[in-house]
Write a protein that holds these residues in place. Sequence first.
Motif, PDB file in Angstrom:
ATOM      1  N   PRO A 182       3.279  -5.585   8.088  1.00  0.00           N
ATOM      2  CA  PRO A 182       2.049  -5.150   7.441  1.00  0.00           C
ATOM      3  C   PRO A 182       2.227  -4.773   5.967  1.00  0.00           C
ATOM      4  N   HIS A 183       3.478  -4.703   5.498  1.00  0.00           N
ATOM      5  CA  HIS A 183       3.756  -4.320   4.109  1.00  0.00           C
ATOM      6  C   HIS A 183       3.820  -5.527   3.167  1.00  0.00           C
ATOM      7  N   SER A 191      -2.942  -7.402  -0.171  1.00  0.00           N
ATOM      8  CA  SER A 191      -2.347  -6.856   1.053  1.00  0.00           C
ATOM      9  C   SER A 191      -3.344  -6.953   2.200  1.00  0.00           C
ATOM     10  N   LEU A 208      -3.576  -0.502  10.536  1.00  0.00           N
ATOM     11  CA  LEU A 208      -2.546  -0.748   9.529  1.00  0.00           C
ATOM     12  C   LEU A 208      -1.974   0.557   8.984  1.00  0.00           C
ATOM     13  N   VAL A 213       1.637   1.838   6.066  1.00  0.00           N
ATOM     14  CA  VAL A 213       1.487   1.044   4.844  1.00  0.00           C
ATOM     15  C   VAL A 213       1.053   1.948   3.705  1.00  0.00           C
ATOM     16  N   ASP A 214       1.267   1.477   2.479  1.00  0.00           N
ATOM     17  CA  ASP A 214       0.906   2.269   1.304  1.00  0.00           C
ATOM     18  C   ASP A 214      -0.618   2.292   1.169  1.00  0.00           C
TER      19      ASP A 214
END
Length: 288
Positions: A182-183, A191, A208, A213-214
């Motif tokens: 997912p990154h 993304s 997610l 993730v960010d």
Amino acid sequence: MEGEEASTRLVETPPNDEDAQELQKKGENEAKGAASTEELAVRRDTGDSSAPREHLRADQDRTRLDHRDSGADALPKPSAAWRDKQRSTNLSALDSFPLKHSNTLTNRQRGNEVSALPATLDTLSIHQLAAQGELSQLKEHLWKGENLVNKPDERGFTPLIWAAAFGEIETVRHLLEWGADPHTLAKERESALSLASMGGYTDIVIMLLERNVDINIYDWNGGTPLLYAVRGNHVKCVEALLARGADLTTEADSGYTPMDLAVALGHKKVQQVIENHILKLFQRKALE
């Protein structure tokens, strides 16, 4: 006695030849007149317009005059025998008339040929299958080789990014279970999280975010998931991102913050969500 004998002789005496001829002509004229009247009525009932209009008007006027004299209220109706004969004639004409075919031509009749067949599931790539949520065919592709689950296309999009962009939640779930990353970022830093936020797919956003993730990841023009959710007026998605720590101060390359963008676009509900979130932050700070 003489009067009675005279009356008897008057009744029994046959008319002479001249009188007989005159009576015969009178009867024939009356018969012709009745036939014309009957034929005229049939023409009116069946909509026959073969006779000239002037002739029809003259016959109609004469018939009306005759009926006013006799006290009748309507034109005489055709006999049952005449109606049966006319109906039989009409049916015969219909039977002999050729069938009317459709004037709509097919491509083959026009001489056109199909230039390309529609795409089938067998010809779709793994990325297209992910975008369309075709799970069974997607599994078959994944079983054929290794590392297909994270294979990028020409733009750097993986199957997971495509599935997230089109809101295919079950496909996203299965891809994550099969090891999709997912990154991963595409060539312009797109993304899965940003594209899911752009579409307002809150369930995928949460899924997610649970993979760490960010949340403030930015793309080539400085767009973050929160900015994309605000721009799309996706209230639930904005709430989910703010609840999980999305940064309200991040600006896009245009200089807009999420609140600036909501005001500029006139998204009242999103403004209210952001204001409520800011108020909670102040209250929490005061308690500290």
